[in-house]
Design an enzyme around this catalytic site. Structure first.
Site, short mmCIF file in Angstrom:
data_model
loop_
_atom_site.label_atom_id
_atom_site.label_comp_id
_atom_site.label_asym_id
_atom_site.label_seq_id
_atom_site.Cartn_x
_atom_site.Cartn_y
_atom_site.Cartn_z
N ARG A 64 46.72 50.47 6.97
CA ARG A 64 46.37 49.41 7.92
C ARG A 64 44.97 48.89 7.61
O ARG A 64 44.70 47.70 7.67
CB ARG A 64 46.46 49.91 9.37
CG ARG A 64 45.89 48.90 10.38
CD ARG A 64 46.40 49.09 11.81
NE ARG A 64 46.44 50.48 12.22
CZ ARG A 64 45.37 51.23 12.51
NH1 ARG A 64 44.16 50.72 12.44
NH2 ARG A 64 45.52 52.49 12.89
N TYR A 116 51.15 22.94 15.23
CA TYR A 116 52.40 23.69 15.05
C TYR A 116 52.87 24.25 16.39
O TYR A 116 52.07 24.78 17.18
CB TYR A 116 52.14 24.83 14.04
CG TYR A 116 53.34 25.71 13.86
CD1 TYR A 116 54.46 25.26 13.15
CD2 TYR A 116 53.38 26.99 14.39
CE1 TYR A 116 55.57 26.06 12.99
CE2 TYR A 116 54.49 27.81 14.22
CZ TYR A 116 55.58 27.33 13.52
OH TYR A 116 56.68 28.13 13.37
N ASP A 188 44.48 24.89 9.69
CA ASP A 188 45.78 25.39 9.24
C ASP A 188 46.16 24.54 8.03
O ASP A 188 46.45 23.35 8.15
CB ASP A 188 46.81 25.24 10.38
CG ASP A 188 48.20 25.76 10.00
OD1 ASP A 188 48.53 25.74 8.80
OD2 ASP A 188 48.95 26.15 10.91
N LYS A 213 55.71 29.44 3.85
CA LYS A 213 56.11 28.11 3.39
C LYS A 213 55.79 27.94 1.90
O LYS A 213 56.32 28.67 1.09
CB LYS A 213 55.43 27.05 4.26
CG LYS A 213 55.47 27.37 5.77
CD LYS A 213 56.87 27.36 6.37
CE LYS A 213 56.92 27.96 7.77
NZ LYS A 213 56.02 27.36 8.75
C1 LIG Z 1 55.49 27.87 9.98
C2 LIG Z 1 54.13 27.46 10.38
C3 LIG Z 1 53.29 28.35 11.09
C4 LIG Z 1 53.75 29.71 11.55
O1 LIG Z 1 53.99 30.56 10.48
P1 LIG Z 1 55.04 31.78 10.51
O2 LIG Z 1 54.91 32.34 9.14
O3 LIG Z 1 56.37 31.20 10.82
O4 LIG Z 1 54.59 32.72 11.58
C5 LIG Z 1 52.01 27.93 11.38
N1 LIG Z 1 51.57 26.71 11.02
C6 LIG Z 1 52.35 25.83 10.35
C7 LIG Z 1 51.80 24.49 9.98
C8 LIG Z 1 53.65 26.18 10.01
O5 LIG Z 1 54.41 25.30 9.35
#
Ligand SMILES: *Cc1c(COP(=O)(O)O)cnc(C)c1O
Length: 397
Positions: A64, A116, A188, A213
């Site tokens: 961890r 998001y 983000d 992604k």
């Molecule tokens: C999918 C997504 C998230 C969340 O990510 P997870 O891996 O699904 O928890 C956050 N920000 C954006 C822009 C996303 O497309």
């Protein structure tokens, strides 16, 4: 605007001066195992580490707190984003929620309006209970951001391009303003990835990713990443990551690195295709609107070109009605019809019924998420086939 493969010289990062981004993707420092010369970092599938000498604790003592496979990934993303320290989490939301734990009861945050959905839910349903308050503003207009400032504001949280209508926020402008007011700036960067956009170079303090992604890129791993601009911020994030236990496992860390090595090739291919798709959609009389920052009439195009080296691989478009959207979703044969984006296979999403289903219809419409809006994440298929498939799905019969 540079084309694929002709990237501007990036920052010099931890991996020595002079290397361009595509080279750093392959030669990031841990690409060869130091102990054996193995061609990838070993998967340290362990929870704990033997103390050979109790008076000299080992570098790693519990997974961890630190794991060599995860560490290799964390160093990798820090090199790519040009930050001081990287962190890997069990999902994008895990990276985002851990970062929000930098704040305390009574703090206020300014957040991109069409953030998001999961981030919106975290802020409005969970952090609100802890008395961490957020104001959501349309950040395409800087005046809105300034007007949201309160005495207890601690951070400005951006997402650019936004989802699913691809609005562009000027990161350098807002990060500089934030610094004047002692605010942390957070971005983000999931949609652009460091291949096209490196917020830390623009003055941002923390970069976050859903690595699920484009970074992972194969729809086979759920992961999140964070990069801190400074050592002191890095220490604070490290404390939270260990304290909350929101870490990514060794197997997934390895899988993510495997995906990231081809980020450049994948992004470049998908972006060229996305531009063609956006142009094709834009010329059709039966499409109400096309949202893509590379289109000449996109209101954020100038800012996008200032802060990014590309336009990305996501195109949203409005087919006019919910009925027609459903027709397209049921008739397409190539894309996955699913939530998510950024994979080798194209993914077609229906925000009104998928990612934004929990939003009241009026709020959705105000934000441009109409019943006819579809979001196309362009994969690696031949673009001519993707367009032909979409064309047959759009035909009335
Ligand atoms: C999918 C997504 C998230 C969340 O990510 P997870 O891996 O699904 O928890 C956050 N920000 C954006 C822009 C996303 O497309």
């Amino acid at each position: 605007m540079s084309d694929a493969g002709q990237h501007q010289q990036g920052n010099e990062g931890q991996n020595g001066p002079g290397k361009k981004f595509d080279t750093k993707l392959i030669h990031f420092g841990n690409e060869v195992d130091a102990a054996t010369g193995a061609s990838s970092v070993p998967i340290y599938q362990v929870s704990t580490f033997h103390h050979h000498d109790i008076f000299n604790p080992p570098e790693y003592d519990y997974s961890r707190s630190g794991n060599p496979t995860r560490q290799a990934l964390e160093d990798y993303i820090a090199v790519l984003e040009g930050g001081e320290q990287g962190f890997a989490f069990s999902s994008g939301m895990s990276a985002i929620s851990t970062t929000f734990m930098l704040f305390s009861a009574g703090d206020h945050l300014i957040v991109t309006e069409d953030v998001y959905g999961g981030t919106y839910r975290l802020l409005t349903n969970i952090l609100s209970r802890l008395n961490i308050e957020a104001t959501f503003v349309d950040m395409t207009n800087f005046e809105n951001v300034k007007a949201a400032l309160k005495p207890n504001t601690k951070a400005v949280y951006m997402e650019t391009p936004s989802n699913p209508t691809l609005k562009i926020t000027d990161m350098a402008l807002i990060a500089a303003w934030g610094r004047e007011h002692d605010l942390l700036s957070i971005v983000d960067n999931t949609f652009m990835t460091p291949y096209y956009q490196r917020p830390i170079e623009l003055g941002v303090d923390i970069v976050l990713h859903s690595a699920t992604k484009f970074l992972g890129g194969h729809s086979d791993v759920l992961a999140g990443l964070a990069v801190a601009r400074s050592e002191s911020l890095g220490r604070r994030l490290k404390f939270l990551q260990n304290g909350l236990g929101t870490v990514l496992g060794a197997q997934d860390s390895w899988l993510l690195m495997r995906g990231m090595k081809t980020l450049g090739a994948r992004m470049a291919h998908s972006e060229i295709s996305a531009r063609k798709l956006a142009d094709w959609l834009n010329q059709r009389k039966d499409i109400d609107a096309v949202f893509y920052p590379g289109l000449p009439d996109h209101p954020g195009r100038d800012v996008q070109e200032k802060q990014s080296t590309g336009y990305g691989a996501v195109v949203s478009f409005d087919v006019g009605s919910g009925e027609r959207a459903k027709q397209v979703l049921s008739k397409v044969k190539l894309p996955l019809v699913a939530v998510s984006l950024g994979a080798v296979e194209s993914i077609l999403s229906y925000p009104a019924m998928m990612s934004h289903a929990s939003m009241p219809r009026e709020v959705r419409h105000e934000r441009g998420i109409t019943d006819g809006l579809l979001r196309f994440s362009v994969g690696l298929e031949d673009i001519d086939d993707l367009i032909a498939d979409l064309e047959q799905a759009l035909e009335n019969n």
